[in-house]
Design a protein around this motif. Structure first.
Motif, PDB file in Angstrom:
ATOM      1  N   THR A   1     -10.690  -4.068   0.304  1.00 20.74           N
ATOM      2  CA  THR A   1     -10.000  -3.520  -0.886  1.00 20.74           C
ATOM      3  C   THR A   1      -9.564  -4.594  -1.749  1.00 20.74           C
ATOM      4  OG1 THR A   1      -8.603  -1.909  -1.687  1.00 20.74           O
ATOM      5  CG2 THR A   1      -7.875  -3.428  -0.158  1.00 20.74           C
TER       6      THR A   1
ATOM      7  N   ALA B   1      -6.078  11.733  -8.534  1.00 22.85           N
ATOM      8  CA  ALA B   1      -5.569  10.377  -7.782  1.00 22.85           C
ATOM      9  C   ALA B   1      -4.201   9.941  -8.736  1.00 22.85           C
ATOM     10  CB  ALA B   1      -6.387   9.143  -7.806  1.00 22.85           C
TER      11      ALA B   1
ATOM     12  N   GLN C   1      -1.312  12.236  -8.095  1.00 22.45           N
ATOM     13  CA  GLN C   1      -0.777  12.062  -6.981  1.00 22.45           C
ATOM     14  C   GLN C   1       0.288  11.063  -7.017  1.00 22.45           C
ATOM     15  OE1 GLN C   1      -4.078  11.547  -4.255  1.00 22.45           O
ATOM     16  NE2 GLN C   1      -3.558  12.996  -2.940  1.00 22.45           N
TER      17      GLN C   1
ATOM     18  N   SER D   1      -1.296   3.146  -4.981  1.00 29.44           N
ATOM     19  CA  SER D   1      -2.798   3.637  -4.558  1.00 29.44           C
ATOM     20  C   SER D   1      -3.011   3.321  -2.993  1.00 29.44           C
ATOM     21  CB  SER D   1      -3.799   3.157  -5.536  1.00 29.44           C
ATOM     22  OG  SER D   1      -3.495   3.505  -6.742  1.00 29.44           O
ATOM     23  N   HIS D   2      -2.783   2.059  -2.620  1.00 28.64           N
ATOM     24  CA  HIS D   2      -3.016   1.731  -1.372  1.00 28.64           C
ATOM     25  C   HIS D   2      -2.132   2.264  -0.424  1.00 28.64           C
ATOM     26  CE1 HIS D   2      -4.921  -2.394  -2.723  1.00 28.64           C
ATOM     27  NE2 HIS D   2      -5.679  -1.578  -2.252  1.00 28.64           N
TER      28      HIS D   2
ATOM     29  N   LEU E   1      -2.771   6.651  -1.007  1.00 30.92           N
ATOM     30  CA  LEU E   1      -3.984   7.373  -1.275  1.00 30.92           C
ATOM     31  C   LEU E   1      -4.934   6.850  -0.016  1.00 30.92           C
ATOM     32  CD1 LEU E   1      -5.019   6.731  -4.776  1.00 30.92           C
ATOM     33  CD2 LEU E   1      -4.150   8.827  -3.926  1.00 30.92           C
ATOM     34  N   PRO E   2      -6.045   7.636   0.342  1.00 33.80           N
ATOM     35  CA  PRO E   2      -6.891   7.376   1.514  1.00 33.80           C
ATOM     36  C   PRO E   2      -7.537   5.659   1.467  1.00 33.80           C
ATOM     37  CG  PRO E   2      -7.684   9.301   0.594  1.00 33.80           C
ATOM     38  CD  PRO E   2      -6.636   8.788  -0.502  1.00 33.80           C
ATOM     39  N   LYS E   3      -7.747   5.381   2.653  1.00 38.62           N
ATOM     40  CA  LYS E   3      -8.063   4.014   2.515  1.00 38.62           C
ATOM     41  C   LYS E   3      -9.264   3.434   1.656  1.00 38.62           C
ATOM     42  CE  LYS E   3      -9.634   0.352   6.110  1.00 38.62           C
ATOM     43  NZ  LYS E   3     -10.185   0.131   7.240  1.00 38.62           N
ATOM     44  N   HIS E   4     -10.307   4.124   1.383  1.00 37.01           N
ATOM     45  CA  HIS E   4     -11.280   3.577   0.464  1.00 37.01           C
ATOM     46  C   HIS E   4     -11.073   4.078  -0.992  1.00 37.01           C
ATOM     47  CE1 HIS E   4     -13.273   1.318   3.700  1.00 37.01           C
ATOM     48  NE2 HIS E   4     -13.045   2.082   4.310  1.00 37.01           N
ATOM     49  N   ALA E   5      -9.901   4.429  -1.404  1.00 37.26           N
ATOM     50  CA  ALA E   5      -9.682   5.004  -2.662  1.00 37.26           C
ATOM     51  C   ALA E   5      -9.882   4.038  -3.851  1.00 37.26           C
ATOM     52  CB  ALA E   5      -8.367   5.825  -2.848  1.00 37.26           C
TER      53      ALA E   5
ATOM     54  N   HIS F   1       3.317   0.126   5.884  1.00 39.57           N
ATOM     55  CA  HIS F   1       2.312   0.863   5.946  1.00 39.57           C
ATOM     56  C   HIS F   1       0.912   0.539   5.435  1.00 39.57           C
ATOM     57  CE1 HIS F   1       5.428   3.905   6.048  1.00 39.57           C
ATOM     58  NE2 HIS F   1       6.232   3.345   4.999  1.00 39.57           N
TER      59      HIS F   1
ATOM     60  N   LYS G   1      -3.948  -0.140   7.405  1.00 39.25           N
ATOM     61  CA  LYS G   1      -5.003   0.021   6.526  1.00 39.25           C
ATOM     62  C   LYS G   1      -5.846  -1.031   6.016  1.00 39.25           C
ATOM     63  CE  LYS G   1      -3.559   4.125   3.888  1.00 39.25           C
ATOM     64  NZ  LYS G   1      -3.176   4.598   2.651  1.00 39.25           N
TER      65      LYS G   1
END
Length: 194
Positions: free
Chosen positions: A13, A28, A31, A64-65, A68-72, A115, A119
């Motif tokens: 990322t 996104a 969220q 975002s990291h 959100l999901p890993k590859h967002a 967190h 990831k």
């Protein structure tokens, strides 16, 4: 800039989706909105101010990291953005100071966020190493000055000094050349380390 983003992207990322180049889906952003815009204007510390007000694009990327999901988040390495530069030297210095303070504060929080390590372990390890290398730039300068002073006093072990100075610089230059060829940005290798 391109070299950092390229390495970060290959490690999973990027640590900053630059404001001028960001494309964010509404779902996104929805969220992230409660935490991003729900900040009280009275910051707990100077570092919180630097994170939220000076490095807002890095702060949004960090959220975002985290949420959100890993590859967002991704990056398009061939995208080019044109922005107007500051008109005066003082404005340029203020801009660079703002960017630096925001970057340092947000990278510190990103590296310390438990967190994110599950990831993005490779990208965060790269940021730790990069931070260490940045902080050793002054040390490298001191080592070079010390080697020159030692050479003046006793020139017999010159090969040791030349190896200790030239090998790390040569390895960095070779990595820059390989990356510039891969990105098809050939001037990068010619301009390094300037």
């Amino acid at each position: 800039y391109e070299l950092n983003r390229f390495f970060e992207l290959t490690l999973g990322t990027v640590n900053c989706a630059a404001g001028a180049a960001s494309c964010i889906k509404f779902s996104a952003l929805d969220q992230l909105s409660h935490e991003y815009w729900g900040i009280n204007e009275e910051y707990k510390s100077l570092t919180d101010y630097h994170r939220h007000a000076l490095g807002e694009d890095r702060y949004l990327t960090h959220l975002s990291h985290k949420l959100l999901p890993k590859h967002a988040i991704g990056m398009c390495p061939v995208a080019r953005i044109k922005t107007d530069p500051p008109r005066t030297v003082l404005a340029f210095i203020k801009q660079r100071r703002r960017w630096l303070l925001g970057a340092v504060a947000n990278e510190f929080y990103m590296i310390c966020d438990i967190h994110l390590w599950p990831k993005f372990p490779l990208m965060l390890l790269f940021k730790v190493i990069q931070g260490g290398l940045r902080s050793t730039a002054c040390s490298q300068f001191c080592i070079i000055l010390s080697a020159i002073k030692s050479l003046i006093q006793d020139p017999s072990p010159i090969h040791i000094y030349l190896i200790s100075i030239s090998v790390p610089l040569a390895i960095s230059w070779i990595i820059s050349i390989i990356t510039s060829i891969r990105l098809k940005r050939f001037k990068i290798g010619l301009m390094w380390p300037f």
